[in-house]
Design a protein around this motif. Structure first.
Motif, PDB file in Angstrom:
ATOM      1  N   LYS A 184      11.085 -37.459  -8.065  1.00 17.60           N
ATOM      2  CA  LYS A 184       9.770 -37.483  -8.704  1.00 17.60           C
ATOM      3  C   LYS A 184       9.216 -36.066  -8.633  1.00 17.60           C
ATOM      4  O   LYS A 184       8.699 -35.639  -7.595  1.00 17.60           O
ATOM      5  CB  LYS A 184       8.797 -38.452  -8.028  1.00 17.60           C
ATOM      6  N   SER A 224       1.574 -43.302  -8.035  1.00 19.41           N
ATOM      7  CA  SER A 224       0.688 -42.238  -7.549  1.00 19.41           C
ATOM      8  C   SER A 224       0.793 -42.007  -6.045  1.00 19.41           C
ATOM      9  O   SER A 224       0.130 -41.115  -5.511  1.00 19.41           O
ATOM     10  CB  SER A 224      -0.766 -42.569  -7.904  1.00 19.41           C
ATOM     11  N   SER A 242       7.328 -26.441  -7.980  1.00 15.71           N
ATOM     12  CA  SER A 242       7.522 -27.883  -8.112  1.00 15.71           C
ATOM     13  C   SER A 242       8.551 -28.312  -7.074  1.00 15.71           C
ATOM     14  O   SER A 242       9.483 -27.560  -6.755  1.00 15.71           O
ATOM     15  CB  SER A 242       7.978 -28.252  -9.524  1.00 15.71           C
ATOM     16  N   PHE A 252       1.723 -40.644  -2.537  1.00 15.50           N
ATOM     17  CA  PHE A 252       2.169 -39.331  -2.087  1.00 15.50           C
ATOM     18  C   PHE A 252       3.155 -39.528  -0.945  1.00 15.50           C
ATOM     19  O   PHE A 252       2.915 -40.294  -0.025  1.00 15.50           O
ATOM     20  CB  PHE A 252       0.973 -38.492  -1.626  1.00 15.50           C
ATOM     21  N   HIS A 288      -5.829 -33.989  -4.817  1.00 14.08           N
ATOM     22  CA  HIS A 288      -4.969 -34.833  -5.645  1.00 14.08           C
ATOM     23  C   HIS A 288      -5.813 -35.450  -6.766  1.00 14.08           C
ATOM     24  O   HIS A 288      -6.038 -36.661  -6.786  1.00 14.08           O
ATOM     25  CB  HIS A 288      -4.331 -35.948  -4.814  1.00 14.08           C
ATOM     26  N   GLU A 332      -2.307 -30.878  -6.293  1.00 17.09           N
ATOM     27  CA  GLU A 332      -1.071 -31.581  -6.650  1.00 17.09           C
ATOM     28  C   GLU A 332      -1.277 -32.345  -7.950  1.00 17.09           C
ATOM     29  O   GLU A 332      -2.278 -33.049  -8.100  1.00 17.09           O
ATOM     30  CB  GLU A 332      -0.680 -32.532  -5.514  1.00 17.09           C
ATOM     31  N   ASN A 333      -0.342 -32.187  -8.883  1.00 15.78           N
ATOM     32  CA  ASN A 333      -0.368 -32.890 -10.162  1.00 15.78           C
ATOM     33  C   ASN A 333       1.017 -32.801 -10.785  1.00 15.78           C
ATOM     34  O   ASN A 333       1.817 -31.940 -10.401  1.00 15.78           O
ATOM     35  CB  ASN A 333      -1.405 -32.282 -11.102  1.00 15.78           C
ATOM     36  N   PRO A 334       1.293 -33.638 -11.792  1.00  7.60           N
ATOM     37  CA  PRO A 334       2.534 -33.467 -12.549  1.00  7.60           C
ATOM     38  C   PRO A 334       2.420 -32.296 -13.525  1.00  7.60           C
ATOM     39  O   PRO A 334       1.388 -31.625 -13.583  1.00  7.60           O
ATOM     40  CB  PRO A 334       2.669 -34.804 -13.310  1.00  7.60           C
ATOM     41  N   THR A 338       7.018 -33.061  -8.527  1.00  6.85           N
ATOM     42  CA  THR A 338       5.620 -32.878  -8.162  1.00  6.85           C
ATOM     43  C   THR A 338       5.307 -31.387  -8.176  1.00  6.85           C
ATOM     44  O   THR A 338       6.055 -30.591  -7.616  1.00  6.85           O
ATOM     45  CB  THR A 338       5.343 -33.452  -6.757  1.00  6.85           C
TER      46      THR A 338
END
Length: 212
Positions: free
Chosen positions: A149, A188, A137, A190, A41, A116-118, A151
């Motif tokens: 949200k 942020s 996603s 999770f 992350h 994991e990231n946007p 992800t």
């Protein structure tokens, strides 16, 4: 590294300290022999699409949530061009960290990887070694949480995560969070539903491959 020796690592002290959490640069432990999987992350502030604007018009100040008091003070004394250079340097550092995780299969023999990231902006993509687009996603409401949200998961050696508990809720709680000292922390977090699905689906997948 076996299930019993699973560890987590961050560059800051965990809010929930344990003897299974390492504080430091995760790149220094990638060679430890992670034979199941790695879920990373990395900080997304400089990589995500929503933050690309700071590469063209830098913020006037930094937050002590992410930077030391000395760094915040030094940034406050910079002119616009210096702040722009600072933002681009931060982007390079963030891309280098993402690259280290993304290439850990080739460089450290980690066989199964999730990052994991946007959604990421183009400047970040250009700086990541051997970059590939995210594999899937997901949304919290697919895993038991009644909110939205998006992800993204960058995957190597792992199947796409399957939804476990689709709920009717579609609240925009994260998007609607007001300004506060802990806003970044809330944004942020999770979701436990994601983590449980990863442990169950990907843990089983890895163990089955090891037993084959």
């Amino acid at each position: 590294m076996s299930v019993e020796k699973t560890r987590s690592a961050t560059h800051k002290q965990s809010r929930y300290p344990s003897n299974k959490h390492i504080t430091g640069d995760a790149r220094t432990i990638l060679h430890w022999g992670w034979d199941l999987l790695m879920v990373a992350h990395p900080p997304c502030t400089r990589l995500c699409l929503s933050g690309v604007r700071w590469l063209h018009e830098p913020p006037t100040k930094l937050s002590t949530a992410h930077y030391s008091i000395r760094e915040v003070a030094a940034y406050a004394r910079m002119n616009r061009e210096q702040r722009l250079a600072f933002m681009w340097d931060e982007l390079d550092k963030a891309a280098d960290l993402f690259s280290a995780f993304w290439n850990a299969d080739m460089e450290h023999g980690i066989p199964r990887i999730c990052i994991e990231n946007p959604v990421m902006h183009g400047h970040a993509k250009q700086r990541i070694r051997n970059y590939e687009e995210f594999a899937q996603s997901v949304q919290p409401w697919q895993f038991g949480h009644g909110e939205c949200k998006r992800t993204c998961f960058w995957l190597k050696g792992l199947p796409k995560l399957e939804p476990t508990n689709i709920v009717a809720g579609r609240a925009q709680r994260i998007h609607q969070l007001g300004p506060s000292a802990d806003r970044w922390r809330e944004r942020s977090k999770f979701f436990p539903g994601f983590a449980s699905a990863m442990a169950e689906q990907w843990g089983t997948h890895a163990l089955q491959q090891l037993a084959a």
